[in-house]
Design a protein around this motif. Sequence first.
Motif, PDB file in Angstrom:
ATOM      1  N   GLY A  20       0.794  -1.222   0.000  1.00 60.71           N
ATOM      2  CA  GLY A  20       0.000   0.000   0.000  1.00 60.71           C
ATOM      3  C   GLY A  20       0.824   1.269   0.000  1.00 60.71           C
ATOM      4  O   GLY A  20       0.386   2.304   0.503  1.00 60.71           O
ATOM      5  N   GLY A  21       2.028   1.202  -0.593  1.00 61.84           N
ATOM      6  CA  GLY A  21       2.808   2.408  -0.815  1.00 61.84           C
ATOM      7  C   GLY A  21       2.339   3.110  -2.065  1.00 61.84           C
ATOM      8  O   GLY A  21       1.293   2.773  -2.633  1.00 61.84           O
ATOM      9  N   PRO A  22       3.082   4.097  -2.548  1.00 68.23           N
ATOM     10  CA  PRO A  22       2.653   4.848  -3.736  1.00 68.23           C
ATOM     11  C   PRO A  22       2.366   3.964  -4.954  1.00 68.23           C
ATOM     12  O   PRO A  22       1.353   4.160  -5.642  1.00 68.23           O
ATOM     13  N   SER A  23       3.225   2.985  -5.228  1.00 71.17           N
ATOM     14  CA  SER A  23       3.026   2.142  -6.413  1.00 71.17           C
ATOM     15  C   SER A  23       1.797   1.256  -6.276  1.00 71.17           C
ATOM     16  O   SER A  23       1.023   1.098  -7.233  1.00 71.17           O
ATOM     17  N   GLY A  24       1.606   0.666  -5.096  1.00 75.70           N
ATOM     18  CA  GLY A  24       0.446  -0.193  -4.896  1.00 75.70           C
ATOM     19  C   GLY A  24      -0.862   0.557  -4.999  1.00 75.70           C
ATOM     20  O   GLY A  24      -1.837   0.069  -5.590  1.00 75.70           O
ATOM     21  N   VAL A  25      -0.895   1.762  -4.425  1.00 72.98           N
ATOM     22  CA  VAL A  25      -2.105   2.582  -4.506  1.00 72.98           C
ATOM     23  C   VAL A  25      -2.379   2.984  -5.954  1.00 72.98           C
ATOM     24  O   VAL A  25      -3.511   2.878  -6.445  1.00 72.98           O
TER      25      VAL A  25
END
Length: 368
Positions: A141-146
């Motif tokens: 749920g970091g920037p890439s996952g979001v």
Amino acid sequence: MHDGDVVVIGGGYAGVRLAKRLDAAARVTLVDRKEVFFHRIASLRAGVRPDWSHTPFIPYDRLLRNGRVAVGKAVRIDTAERQVMLATGERLPYDVLVIATGADYPEPARFTGTTTEEAVKSFTTHQQQIASAEHILVVGGGPSGVELSAEIRLARPDTRVTLAHSGPELLHATGSARAGRKARAWLESHDVNVWLDAFMSPGNDFGTYRDARGNVIEADRSFWATGTTPNTLWLRLAGHGDWLNETGHVKVDQALRVQGWLDVFAVGDVNDATEVKITPAALAQADLAAHNIRAYLNSGGKHRKEPRFYRPVHRTPLIVPFGPADGVTMLPVPGGETAVLGSRTTTIAKAKTLMTPYMRRQLGYTAA
């Protein structure tokens, strides 16, 4: 005037920026295993939307006016003879060497293969799998996952999407709880199931995944956005493991030189400068290293320049798109606080174009 040979290994954001900065001052050779520049910022959307399949690829042919790009893999560095050996057998002499090999990302943010056709084929496979999936799991749920979860949701509004994150809130590593709440609110309002405090691992059966509490989730496609690995294994294999720290990053001094070497630099995601590994930081490092390399090459002249020292950036603007028309922007302000801006700023700054026109201009092409 071209004073000295500079070999830059790695044609990512930092390597391209530095090679371009030095093109008028030295004989520059940029080495990369890919035949084109890979605009990774656009890769998550390219892995979801067919109309973006070719967007991340920008040719190198207009980058350098005086230097050249050598397509190949660096396999050995002879520091005594000051030569870089490529897998093709070519030997490149250097007065200054720059390591800018970046980091490896999970798919779809990875350049698969060595040619554009191979990478596009990989994107097409992801697109087809997403188009046919009934349930897609995104882990991280970091920037890439979001960002990836949002892209998948907008492309497949009727597909079940779950985002599982090991932290207590989305984007928690950024230090902005408000940004994490905005991301979660957007995803949940678009029917993305968000799992927090969920340490995921593959389950016992194919297509199943399990968290630390034993909860099992079934999904027919998963994407792992759980961090990056520095591209330095080749250095270890080449006998330069002493250049690396325990995480595999190249150890550098304040001037971004490899520790103990005045003629070898490392810039971007590959080094151990303590900061968030994002593109603006890589570009700033490239600019500073370019100055220091010019100072080194001209160190015998009357107008000798002293090297500049790099100050690690711990707080920097961060933009997380939720598709092409929404997202959240975190902007540091005086006093240690972070301003959180919404869709209008995010769309203009990044979400709509994913900075593609900017990078095309950097490589000598028109913005379109």
